[in-house]
Design an enzyme around this catalytic site. Structure first.
Site, short mmCIF file in Angstrom:
data_model
loop_
_atom_site.label_atom_id
_atom_site.label_comp_id
_atom_site.label_asym_id
_atom_site.label_seq_id
_atom_site.Cartn_x
_atom_site.Cartn_y
_atom_site.Cartn_z
N ASP A 85 1.94 -7.12 -4.00
CA ASP A 85 1.19 -7.09 -2.76
C ASP A 85 1.86 -8.13 -1.87
O ASP A 85 2.24 -9.21 -2.34
CB ASP A 85 -0.27 -7.48 -3.04
CG ASP A 85 -1.14 -7.33 -1.80
OD1 ASP A 85 -1.99 -6.43 -1.78
OD2 ASP A 85 -0.98 -8.14 -0.85
N GLN A 90 -0.80 -20.62 20.40
CA GLN A 90 -1.65 -19.75 19.58
C GLN A 90 -1.97 -18.45 20.30
O GLN A 90 -2.59 -17.55 19.72
CB GLN A 90 -2.91 -20.47 19.10
CG GLN A 90 -3.57 -21.40 20.05
CD GLN A 90 -4.73 -22.16 19.39
OE1 GLN A 90 -5.84 -21.70 19.49
NE2 GLN A 90 -4.48 -23.30 18.77
N CYS A 91 -1.53 -18.30 21.56
CA CYS A 91 -1.70 -17.02 22.26
C CYS A 91 -0.68 -16.02 21.71
O CYS A 91 0.42 -16.41 21.32
CB CYS A 91 -1.42 -17.17 23.75
SG CYS A 91 -2.58 -18.26 24.56
N SER A 140 0.88 -10.24 0.03
CA SER A 140 0.24 -11.56 0.10
C SER A 140 0.90 -12.52 -0.90
O SER A 140 0.74 -13.73 -0.79
CB SER A 140 -1.24 -11.46 -0.23
OG SER A 140 -1.82 -10.44 0.52
N THR A 152 0.81 -1.23 0.00
CA THR A 152 0.00 0.00 0.00
C THR A 152 0.84 1.27 0.00
O THR A 152 0.47 2.27 -0.61
CB THR A 152 -0.89 0.00 1.27
OG1 THR A 152 -1.72 -1.13 1.20
CG2 THR A 152 -1.76 1.24 1.35
N1 ASP Z 1 -2.34 -5.92 1.04
C1 ASP Z 1 -1.29 -4.96 1.33
C2 ASP Z 1 0.02 -5.71 1.38
O1 ASP Z 1 0.31 -6.34 2.37
C3 ASP Z 1 -1.56 -4.23 2.60
C4 ASP Z 1 -0.46 -3.26 2.97
O2 ASP Z 1 0.34 -2.85 2.15
O3 ASP Z 1 -0.38 -2.87 4.13
O4 ASP Z 1 0.77 -5.68 0.44
#
Ligand code: ASP
Length: 343
Positions: free
Chosen positions: A60, A280-281, A62, A16
């Protein structure tokens, strides 16, 4: 002659922070990183020299994977002697995973590598990108007795500097998106930039940077839940080429004591699969043997992830599996803090 100003390399991977809105579709898309200085003219006022380099195709976060981590490591390795510090601009979604992995890949780091990003694009009026970027560059430029003050991989977000391999993204909306539950903040940005020197990682003196690029992702991550079935677990353990499994257990490292569950883990440990127990905490530590529900795990040879984050547990596992080490040494190394990831 090299100027006395710190020399900082900005590495743009995507996310982002470097995005603008496509007015037709409303979707966010990457902009040409070379125009960064046009978006933040304040960068020219900083008391350091800044160079920029970008992934050919910013992504991105992801879509981050081992190859992208190697790309970041390569950029740092290639320019290591020419720069005093590195700021990696990265999407926030998987920033803790990448920054944790890089902390293991960069052994004997004696310069700062600061990951940062933002919740709002840099072109947005209310953006958090400017503060995150400007302070990250300032942190990367800090010197103590002629040496970089920060000598580890960190994550800077919303006024706080954290040890990267202690962080987790906890909020998809707030500017304060990250937290480090099991370790102190390394610095805080207020009226003054306050560094908590005693919590900084101290690398071995005079050891040369060693960049590890062999990572093995033949692993699985299982979050246990009440009602988990044998069929589900067995199908994961039947994955071809599987070498290790991280189990996110309950509380202080507790799991079901059902015979089928323990037998399944035992069988897999005997065939050479490493099983690591993390909690997982978000805060606190695995203490195998503290409750009856974790004693059995300890007895069958499950490795303790102690107070490691899930993000660091994955990076450390891929890194250690790439090292060809004996099973005994593997357990010892996993349970030892290598980059400050364990208390
Ligand atoms: N989906 C974006 C990413 O992780 C969100 C961000 O940039 O914060 O690339």
């Amino acid at each position: 002659m090299k100027s006395s100003k710190a020399n900082i390399l900005l590495i743009y991977t995507g996310g982002t922070i470097g995005m603008v809105k496509d007015f037709k579709t409303g979707a966010l898309k990457a902009f040409d990183f070379k125009t960064l200085l046009d978006h933040i003219p304040e960068l020219q006022l900083l008391d350091c020299d800044i160079d920029t380099v970008s992934f050919d195709e910013p992504i991105d976060s992801s879509n981050m994977d081992i190859d992208s981590w190697i790309q970041i490591a390569d950029l740092i390795e290639d320019q290591y002697v020419d720069f005093d510090g590195f700021v990696v601009l990265h999407g926030s979604d998987t920033m803790s995973y990448s920054a944790s992995a890089l902390s293991f890949m960069l052994e004997n780091l004696d310069k700062p590598v600061i990951f940062t990003g933002s919740q709002l694009p840099i072109g947005d009026l209310r953006t958090d990108a400017k503060e995150n970027l400007i302070t990250s560059i300032q942190v990367a430029s800090l010197q103590t007795n002629g040496k970089p003050t920060i000598q580890e991989v960190c994550l800077y977000f919303e006024y706080k500097l954290y040890r990267a391999n202690r962080t987790t993204k906890l909020n998809a909306e707030d500017f304060q998106a990250f937290s480090s539950f099991n370790y102190h903040d390394l610095a805080e940005s207020g009226v003054h930039l306050k560094v908590n020197h005693k919590y900084l990682f101290k690398p071995h003196a005079d050891k040369k940077l060693k960049v590890h690029k062999k990572l093995d992702n033949n692993i699985a991550l299982i979050k246990v839940y009440p009602g988990i079935t044998k069929a589900v677990l067995q199908s994961i353990f039947n994955t071809p080429n599987l070498k290790a499994v991280i189990i996110e257990s309950y509380g202080a490292g507790n799991c079901s004591t059902e015979t089928w569950f323990l037998n399944l883990l035992k069988e897999n440990i005997s065939r050479g699969i490493y099983i690591i127990n993390i909690t997982q905490c978000v805060g606190g530590s695995v203490m195998m043997g503290h409750y009856e529900t974790s004693s059995a795990l300890k007895n069958i040879g499950v490795i303790s992830g102690k107070d490691i984050t899930t993000e660091a547990a994955l990076g450390k596992l891929m890194f250690l599996l790439g090292q060809s080490i004996s099973p005994n040494r593997f357990k010892t190394m996993y349970e030892t803090s290598l980059r400050g990831e364990l208390s």
